[in-house]
Write a protein that holds these residues in place. Structure first.
Motif: not given
Length: 546
Positions: A336-345, A347-348, A355-360, A397-400
């Protein structure tokens, strides 16, 4: 006597060379293939399967290019006092160096584990005495040289029925052996004394030899092919039949496992356990002590393989504590931890490492329902050059979405957190969201990422966002022992560059920062891979590859 000495002097020592397969180092998957011939250089292969293939190919190349076995060669194993050579009858008599049995052959001998292969120029009797020997070439039969008196060297002097030569001395015969294969029918008599065999006179009565009947000309009946396991042939008449079939199937499964490109220690442990049970039954059926010993060795191999598998996936054997007390304890949590990191990579919404670190971190706060709480310290604790601007860009950007202004979010305290939303993570009737873990696991994953990103030495070293993203990537990309990549072969540079949102040329500097912070050891960055291992200090933060 002079003829025997002449024949012995003409013989040369048989050739012999070895191809070996050895591990390069402890805890490493690559192996070294070496050949005892001086002109052959050693070769390093990435896995045992690749090394075994290269070793066999190297050996076959030697056999194709090398000369055929020489009829005049004496056994190469004679120098090691091979027990298959015929010993003299008298205790003080010395054995003849070439007196074995059969034609000279070129045999390949290997060990049961497939770690070395030895080619030996020897007689066929010595080759037959080795259970793993395979004859690849046989020397042609050569006529004996003519003697000075006009007779052949292997021709016996005429004898009387009593075995005495006309001159009264013993019959001067030279033992000869069949060139078709091993000759097991001769006995070890005194040197130079041959026992003559007289031909029986033809029978004068009316009874005929039944073996001379036309029925004896029928072709021999072929037995069904036998299975092979652990360099042993499974007898075709072994009973019960279920045991014979089990041994045959196990041999095929072991050979199929050796052909795999990647190891599966759980499968190997099961195979060894089945082998131990089958060999115990085989030993009971045949009363063979060697089979009982093999069964015990198989039990030990099964236990070792199972323990290695548990260590690789981070679990502990029954009744023992875990090998490494990890923050995330189960393979499902690591995935599950790997799935979160892959999703962020994938859809960032913004480029760059910060920006990538804050989105994670925000994704892990809102992963379950798309809604969460955030305080100013959560953002100011990250290595961001301008936190307010970065949060404002995510909102634009509408993401947050936030329940106030950016300034209020930065100034908020734990007793008055700011509610945030991530619309792309909010589930509805048609879309349950990208993640499948429950509410209890989400805070564990968020706490794990916070521990990695805010690790003491990374924080004191004031490492930038790219270094901390690389720490997250390596924590989820190592095996149970901390080696990077599947099987310790490393992680692709392009993959890490995409995940950390940095240029590939910046990765060596980031790896050096992690090495200085005692996160990485033996790190090496090439054009394609980052290899190395996590230090023991940070192994509890790892999510091993399974």
């Amino acid at each position: 006597m002079g003829v025997e000495a002449h024949a012995t002097n003409e013989r040369v020592t048989g050739r012999r060379w070895t191809v070996r397969l050895d591990p390069v180092g402890r805890g490493r998957a690559d192996v070294r293939v070496s050949c005892s011939r001086p002109a052959c250089a050693a070769q390093v292969l990435p896995s045992a399967a690749a090394g075994r293939t290269a070793a066999i190919g190297h050996l076959k190349a030697h056999l194709r290019a090398g000369p055929a076995p020489r009829p005049s060669a004496q056994c190469a194993c004679r120098a090691e006092e091979c027990h298959t050579h015929i010993r003299p009858a008298a205790p003080r008599e010395r054995p003849v160096p070439w007196r074995c049995g059969g034609a000279v052959v070129l045999a390949v001998i290997t060990d049961r584990e497939g770690r070395w292969w030895q080619v030996m120029e020897c007689c066929s009797r010595c080759a037959a005495a080795h259970p793993t020997a395979k004859v690849v070439a046989t020397a042609p039969a050569v006529e004996a040289p003519a003697r000075s008196d006009g007779f052949r060297a292997d021709a016996a002097a005429p004898t009387t029925p009593g075995g005495i030569a006309p001159s009264g001395g013993p019959a001067a015969t030279t033992p000869t052996f069949s060139a078709a294969g091993p000759h097991f029918s001769h006995s070890a008599t005194a040197a130079g004394a041959a026992v003559p065999q007289q031909a029986s006179a033809p029978r004068s009565d009316h009874r005929a030899d039944p073996r001379s009947s036309p029925r004896s000309a029928r072709p021999p009946r072929r037995r069904p092919p036998r299975g092979r396991i652990a360099q042993r042939l499974v007898p075709h008449d072994l009973r019960p039949v279920a045991l014979r079939d089990e041994l045959t199937e196990l041999g095929e499964l072991f050979r199929a496992y050796q052909a795999r490109t990647e190891p599966d220690l759980a499968m190997l442990a099961d195979l060894h356990a089945r082998k131990a049970e089958a060999f115990h039954a085989w030993a009971e059926a045949t009363a063979d002590t060697g089979l009982r010993l093999d069964a015990r060795r198989a039990e030990q191999a099964a236990a070792t393989a199972r323990l290695q598998h548990l260590h690789r996936i981070g679990q502990a054997p029954d009744g023992e504590g875990p090998a490494v007390a990890r923050l995330l304890t189960a393979p499902a949590q690591w995935n599950h931890a790997r799935s979160v990191l892959a999703h962020v990579a994938e859809t960032a919404p913004l480029p760059g490492a910060e920006a990538r670190l804050l989105v994670v971190m925000v994704t892990l706060r809102t992963a379950q329902s798309g809604v969460g709480n955030l305080v100013g310290q959560d953002i100011k604790g990250l290595p961001l050059s301008d936190p307010e601007q970065l949060v404002g860009q995510l909102v634009e950007s509408g993401w947050l979405g936030i329940s106030g202004t950016v300034e209020e979010l930065i100034a908020s305290r734990p007793e008055n957190p700011t509610q945030i939303t991530v619309p792309s993570l909010t589930p509805d009737e048609d879309d349950p969201g990208p993640f499948t873990f429950g509410r209890k696991l989400r805070p564990k994953l968020s706490g794990w990422a916070q521990r990695v990103v805010g690790e003491k030495k990374l924080r004191k070293g004031k490492t930038e966002a790219g270094v901390r993203l690389l720490a997250l990537a390596l924590a989820t990309g190592s095996d149970g022992e901390g080696r990077l990549g599947p099987g310790g072969e490393g992680i692709g540079v392009d993959t890490l560059s995409s995940w950390c949102a940095v240029d590939p040329g910046d990765l060596p500097a980031l790896a050096d920062r992690l090495t200085a912070a005692d996160w990485l050891a033996e790190a090496e960055v090439t054009d394609t891979l980052l290899t190395g291992r996590l230090t023991e200090r940070v192994l509890p933060l790892g999510c091993p590859l399974t």
